[in-house]
Design a protein around this motif. Structure first.
Motif, PDB file in Angstrom:
ATOM      1  N   LYS A 154      52.465  35.792  48.716  1.00 21.58           N
ATOM      2  CA  LYS A 154      51.229  36.463  48.256  1.00 21.58           C
ATOM      3  C   LYS A 154      51.544  37.850  48.750  1.00 21.58           C
TER       4      LYS A 154
ATOM      5  N   ASN B  40      41.209  48.344  50.023  1.00 20.58           N
ATOM      6  CA  ASN B  40      42.303  47.688  49.434  1.00 20.58           C
ATOM      7  C   ASN B  40      43.153  46.564  50.638  1.00 20.58           C
TER       8      ASN B  40
ATOM      9  N   ALA C 159      39.729  44.525  52.726  1.00 17.69           N
ATOM     10  CA  ALA C 159      38.873  43.652  52.056  1.00 17.69           C
ATOM     11  C   ALA C 159      39.611  42.376  51.629  1.00 17.69           C
ATOM     12  N   GLU C 160      39.199  41.188  52.181  1.00 18.03           N
ATOM     13  CA  GLU C 160      39.973  40.056  51.857  1.00 18.03           C
ATOM     14  C   GLU C 160      39.778  39.510  50.619  1.00 18.03           C
ATOM     15  N   LYS C 161      38.535  39.236  50.267  1.00 20.63           N
ATOM     16  CA  LYS C 161      38.138  38.490  49.099  1.00 20.63           C
ATOM     17  C   LYS C 161      38.325  39.584  47.734  1.00 20.63           C
ATOM     18  N   ASP C 162      38.425  38.714  46.730  1.00 17.71           N
ATOM     19  CA  ASP C 162      38.503  39.857  45.487  1.00 17.71           C
ATOM     20  C   ASP C 162      37.096  40.381  45.001  1.00 17.71           C
ATOM     21  N   SER C 163      36.278  39.421  45.347  1.00 16.46           N
ATOM     22  CA  SER C 163      34.797  39.744  44.903  1.00 16.46           C
ATOM     23  C   SER C 163      34.230  41.024  45.764  1.00 16.46           C
ATOM     24  N   THR C 164      34.572  40.927  47.350  1.00  6.48           N
ATOM     25  CA  THR C 164      34.218  41.938  47.849  1.00  6.48           C
ATOM     26  C   THR C 164      34.698  43.326  47.588  1.00  6.48           C
ATOM     27  N   ARG C 165      36.328  43.050  47.410  1.00  7.38           N
ATOM     28  CA  ARG C 165      37.070  44.366  47.159  1.00  7.38           C
ATOM     29  C   ARG C 165      36.256  44.986  45.809  1.00  7.38           C
TER      30      ARG C 165
ATOM     31  N   TRP D 293      33.318  44.431  44.622  1.00  5.30           N
ATOM     32  CA  TRP D 293      31.894  45.444  44.797  1.00  5.30           C
ATOM     33  C   TRP D 293      32.053  46.894  45.511  1.00  5.30           C
TER      34      TRP D 293
END
Length: 164
Positions: free
Chosen positions: A26, A111, A114-120, A122
């Protein structure tokens, strides 16, 4: 007393070569077009940083070192300075570059951390909205600034710049 090398004391007998497949997939670079955006953002950061150093040092020199120093900076000083379109453009470029440079740096930090895509998503949405609001308001202030200020009685305020 003799010492022996036990496997518990030295668990690794060899080091793996860098980039030998031990990196989690990843984290490997993808072949998408986002690499060209990231390269452009990286180049922008370097060029805008150089431009900002020049813009800011000239701004500080004109505002603080030439003339009466910090005591001279008031409404009249800004009005007189912004009566010249060169200084309006100078301050506009400084505002835009500073906001874009800072927002790009914050985007990079978001980038990275922020680990979660949704957090990134927002955080970047809030960042873009905040930067856009500041750029729009700053641009409006620069171009709609009224140097001829009058009090309630219609008299010119001290140090206001009004055409005769």
């Amino acid at each position: 007393m003799s010492t022996t090398n036990t496997p518990a004391a030295f668990p690794a007998t060899s080091l793996e070569a860098p980039r030998s497949g031990r990196i989690d997939p990843k984290y490997l670079r993808s072949k998408t077009s986002s690499g060209s955006f990231e390269m452009a953002a990286w180049v922008f950061m370097r060029l805008s940083g150089i431009a900002l150093v020049v813009l800011i040092f000239v701004h500080l020199w004109v505002n603080l070192m030439s003339g009466g120093g910090i005591a001279q900076i008031d409404f009249g000083f800004v009005a007189g300075k912004w009566a010249n379109p060169v200084w309006q453009f100078w301050d506009l470029v400084m505002l835009w570059l500073a906001m874009l440079h800072g927002a790009n740096g914050m985007r990079t930090i978001i980038n990275d951390y922020a680990e979660k895509d949704s957090t990134r998503l927002w955080l970047k949405t809030i960042l873009v909205l905040g930067a856009a609001i500041i750029v729009v308001l700053g641009t409006l202030v620069i171009f709609t600034f009224e140097p001829c200020m009058l009090d309630a009685a219609g008299e010119q305020l001290p140090r206001a710049v009004c055409p005769s």
